[in-house]
Design a protein around this motif. Structure first.
Motif, PDB file in Angstrom:
ATOM      1  N   THR A  37       0.813  -1.219   0.000  1.00  0.00           N
ATOM      2  CA  THR A  37       0.000   0.000   0.000  1.00  0.00           C
ATOM      3  C   THR A  37       0.848   1.271   0.000  1.00  0.00           C
ATOM      4  O   THR A  37       0.310   2.358  -0.163  1.00  0.00           O
ATOM      5  CB  THR A  37      -0.935   0.044   1.225  1.00  0.00           C
ATOM      6  N   VAL A  38       2.142   1.140   0.199  1.00  0.00           N
ATOM      7  CA  VAL A  38       3.024   2.306   0.295  1.00  0.00           C
ATOM      8  C   VAL A  38       3.591   2.624  -1.088  1.00  0.00           C
ATOM      9  O   VAL A  38       4.213   1.772  -1.721  1.00  0.00           O
ATOM     10  CB  VAL A  38       4.176   2.056   1.294  1.00  0.00           C
ATOM     11  N   GLN A  39       3.376   3.857  -1.532  1.00  0.00           N
ATOM     12  CA  GLN A  39       3.936   4.305  -2.803  1.00  0.00           C
ATOM     13  C   GLN A  39       4.959   5.398  -2.534  1.00  0.00           C
ATOM     14  O   GLN A  39       4.733   6.277  -1.702  1.00  0.00           O
ATOM     15  CB  GLN A  39       2.852   4.864  -3.721  1.00  0.00           C
ATOM     16  N   VAL A  40       6.078   5.338  -3.229  1.00  0.00           N
ATOM     17  CA  VAL A  40       7.124   6.360  -3.116  1.00  0.00           C
ATOM     18  C   VAL A  40       7.376   6.891  -4.512  1.00  0.00           C
ATOM     19  O   VAL A  40       7.673   6.122  -5.427  1.00  0.00           O
ATOM     20  CB  VAL A  40       8.429   5.790  -2.509  1.00  0.00           C
ATOM     21  N   TRP A  41       7.239   8.199  -4.662  1.00  0.00           N
ATOM     22  CA  TRP A  41       7.491   8.857  -5.941  1.00  0.00           C
ATOM     23  C   TRP A  41       8.763   9.670  -5.798  1.00  0.00           C
ATOM     24  O   TRP A  41       8.893  10.472  -4.877  1.00  0.00           O
ATOM     25  CB  TRP A  41       6.350   9.771  -6.323  1.00  0.00           C
ATOM     26  N   ILE A  42       9.687   9.495  -6.699  1.00  0.00           N
ATOM     27  CA  ILE A  42      10.939  10.255  -6.675  1.00  0.00           C
ATOM     28  C   ILE A  42      10.916  11.261  -7.821  1.00  0.00           C
ATOM     29  O   ILE A  42      10.765  10.879  -8.980  1.00  0.00           O
ATOM     30  CB  ILE A  42      12.169   9.329  -6.791  1.00  0.00           C
ATOM     31  N   HIS A  43      11.040  12.511  -7.456  1.00  0.00           N
ATOM     32  CA  HIS A  43      11.100  13.591  -8.446  1.00  0.00           C
ATOM     33  C   HIS A  43      12.513  14.145  -8.399  1.00  0.00           C
ATOM     34  O   HIS A  43      12.901  14.783  -7.420  1.00  0.00           O
ATOM     35  CB  HIS A  43      10.073  14.673  -8.109  1.00  0.00           C
ATOM     36  N   GLU A  44      13.290  13.874  -9.432  1.00  0.00           N
ATOM     37  CA  GLU A  44      14.674  14.336  -9.471  1.00  0.00           C
ATOM     38  C   GLU A  44      14.759  15.675 -10.195  1.00  0.00           C
ATOM     39  O   GLU A  44      14.212  15.838 -11.290  1.00  0.00           O
ATOM     40  CB  GLU A  44      15.564  13.306 -10.151  1.00  0.00           C
ATOM     41  N   VAL A  45      15.435  16.593  -9.556  1.00  0.00           N
ATOM     42  CA  VAL A  45      15.576  17.944 -10.082  1.00  0.00           C
ATOM     43  C   VAL A  45      17.047  18.172 -10.425  1.00  0.00           C
ATOM     44  O   VAL A  45      17.915  18.010  -9.570  1.00  0.00           O
ATOM     45  CB  VAL A  45      15.107  18.984  -9.042  1.00  0.00           C
ATOM     46  N   PRO A  46      17.352  18.566 -11.658  1.00  0.00           N
ATOM     47  CA  PRO A  46      18.739  18.838 -12.020  1.00  0.00           C
ATOM     48  C   PRO A  46      19.301  20.012 -11.212  1.00  0.00           C
ATOM     49  O   PRO A  46      18.561  20.917 -10.815  1.00  0.00           O
ATOM     50  CB  PRO A  46      18.682  19.195 -13.505  1.00  0.00           C
ATOM     51  N   ALA A  47      20.598  19.987 -10.985  1.00  0.00           N
ATOM     52  CA  ALA A  47      21.253  21.020 -10.171  1.00  0.00           C
ATOM     53  C   ALA A  47      21.082  22.421 -10.755  1.00  0.00           C
ATOM     54  O   ALA A  47      21.110  23.404 -10.012  1.00  0.00           O
ATOM     55  CB  ALA A  47      22.738  20.696 -10.007  1.00  0.00           C
ATOM     56  N   ASP A  48      20.856  22.533 -12.056  1.00  0.00           N
ATOM     57  CA  ASP A  48      20.672  23.863 -12.640  1.00  0.00           C
ATOM     58  C   ASP A  48      19.216  24.329 -12.596  1.00  0.00           C
ATOM     59  O   ASP A  48      18.880  25.397 -13.096  1.00  0.00           O
ATOM     60  CB  ASP A  48      21.207  23.915 -14.075  1.00  0.00           C
ATOM     61  N   SER A  49      18.355  23.544 -11.958  1.00  0.00           N
ATOM     62  CA  SER A  49      16.941  23.904 -11.829  1.00  0.00           C
ATOM     63  C   SER A  49      16.511  24.009 -10.369  1.00  0.00           C
ATOM     64  O   SER A  49      15.324  23.909 -10.058  1.00  0.00           O
ATOM     65  CB  SER A  49      16.081  22.859 -12.552  1.00  0.00           C
ATOM     66  N   TRP A  50      17.493  24.218  -9.477  1.00  0.00           N
ATOM     67  CA  TRP A  50      17.180  24.233  -8.061  1.00  0.00           C
ATOM     68  C   TRP A  50      18.168  25.164  -7.386  1.00  0.00           C
ATOM     69  O   TRP A  50      19.343  25.201  -7.731  1.00  0.00           O
ATOM     70  CB  TRP A  50      17.246  22.809  -7.607  1.00  0.00           C
ATOM     71  N   ALA A  51      17.664  25.954  -6.450  1.00  0.00           N
ATOM     72  CA  ALA A  51      18.521  26.935  -5.784  1.00  0.00           C
ATOM     73  C   ALA A  51      18.247  26.950  -4.288  1.00  0.00           C
ATOM     74  O   ALA A  51      17.171  26.584  -3.826  1.00  0.00           O
ATOM     75  CB  ALA A  51      18.276  28.327  -6.370  1.00  0.00           C
ATOM     76  N   ALA A  52      19.249  27.396  -3.554  1.00  0.00           N
ATOM     77  CA  ALA A  52      19.121  27.615  -2.112  1.00  0.00           C
ATOM     78  C   ALA A  52      19.931  28.859  -1.780  1.00  0.00           C
ATOM     79  O   ALA A  52      21.034  29.047  -2.318  1.00  0.00           O
ATOM     80  CB  ALA A  52      19.631  26.408  -1.328  1.00  0.00           C
ATOM     81  N   ALA A  53      19.394  29.684  -0.929  1.00  0.00           N
ATOM     82  CA  ALA A  53      20.067  30.909  -0.489  1.00  0.00           C
ATOM     83  C   ALA A  53      20.470  31.795  -1.674  1.00  0.00           C
ATOM     84  O   ALA A  53      21.515  32.417  -1.671  1.00  0.00           O
ATOM     85  CB  ALA A  53      21.275  30.584   0.374  1.00  0.00           C
ATOM     86  N   GLY A  54      19.624  31.830  -2.707  1.00  0.00           N
ATOM     87  CA  GLY A  54      19.862  32.687  -3.844  1.00  0.00           C
ATOM     88  C   GLY A  54      20.910  32.206  -4.827  1.00  0.00           C
ATOM     89  O   GLY A  54      21.317  32.940  -5.723  1.00  0.00           O
ATOM     90  N   LYS A  55      21.355  30.958  -4.701  1.00  0.00           N
ATOM     91  CA  LYS A  55      22.388  30.410  -5.582  1.00  0.00           C
ATOM     92  C   LYS A  55      21.905  29.078  -6.160  1.00  0.00           C
ATOM     93  O   LYS A  55      21.369  28.229  -5.427  1.00  0.00           O
ATOM     94  CB  LYS A  55      23.689  30.159  -4.827  1.00  0.00           C
ATOM     95  N   LEU A  56      22.119  28.896  -7.464  1.00  0.00           N
ATOM     96  CA  LEU A  56      21.839  27.603  -8.062  1.00  0.00           C
ATOM     97  C   LEU A  56      22.729  26.535  -7.448  1.00  0.00           C
ATOM     98  O   LEU A  56      23.917  26.784  -7.218  1.00  0.00           O
ATOM     99  CB  LEU A  56      22.061  27.646  -9.589  1.00  0.00           C
ATOM    100  N   THR A  57      22.182  25.384  -7.222  1.00  0.00           N
ATOM    101  CA  THR A  57      22.954  24.267  -6.683  1.00  0.00           C
ATOM    102  C   THR A  57      24.122  23.939  -7.624  1.00  0.00           C
ATOM    103  O   THR A  57      25.215  23.589  -7.166  1.00  0.00           O
ATOM    104  CB  THR A  57      22.053  23.045  -6.487  1.00  0.00           C
ATOM    105  N   ALA A  58      23.921  24.098  -8.909  1.00  0.00           N
ATOM    106  CA  ALA A  58      24.970  23.826  -9.889  1.00  0.00           C
ATOM    107  C   ALA A  58      26.179  24.763  -9.727  1.00  0.00           C
ATOM    108  O   ALA A  58      27.288  24.427 -10.131  1.00  0.00           O
ATOM    109  CB  ALA A  58      24.419  23.965 -11.311  1.00  0.00           C
ATOM    110  N   ASP A  59      25.971  25.926  -9.131  1.00  0.00           N
ATOM    111  CA  ASP A  59      27.045  26.895  -8.969  1.00  0.00           C
ATOM    112  C   ASP A  59      27.838  26.706  -7.672  1.00  0.00           C
ATOM    113  O   ASP A  59      28.796  27.427  -7.428  1.00  0.00           O
ATOM    114  CB  ASP A  59      26.498  28.321  -9.009  1.00  0.00           C
ATOM    115  N   LYS A  60      27.457  25.768  -6.875  1.00  0.00           N
ATOM    116  CA  LYS A  60      28.157  25.555  -5.591  1.00  0.00           C
ATOM    117  C   LYS A  60      29.340  24.670  -5.762  1.00  0.00           C
ATOM    118  O   LYS A  60      29.447  23.852  -6.603  1.00  0.00           O
ATOM    119  CB  LYS A  60      27.201  24.967  -4.549  1.00  0.00           C
TER     120      LYS A  60
END
Length: 60
Positions: A37-60
């Protein structure tokens, strides 16, 4: 039927297998639900489509 959505950067198939098994086990152990009954959906986001603290993850 619980549905768990995981949003993350790309990971290997081996790591995803381990992750979904552990998430499923947590629901089975804690809520006494059948694993089927347990379903797990994984949504993978490329590093150039995700940011934290105003910086793209790809730029870290």
């Amino acid at each position: 039927m619980p549905i768990v959505t995981v949003q993350q950067g790309p990971r290997s198939i081996e790591l995803k297998r381990e992750l979904v098994q552990k998430i499923t086990d947590a629901f089975v152990d804690t809520l006494q639900l059948p694993a089927e009954t347990v379903q797990v959906w994984i949504h993978e986001v490329p590093a150039d489509s995700w940011a934290a603290a105003g910086k793209l993850t790809a730029d870290k």
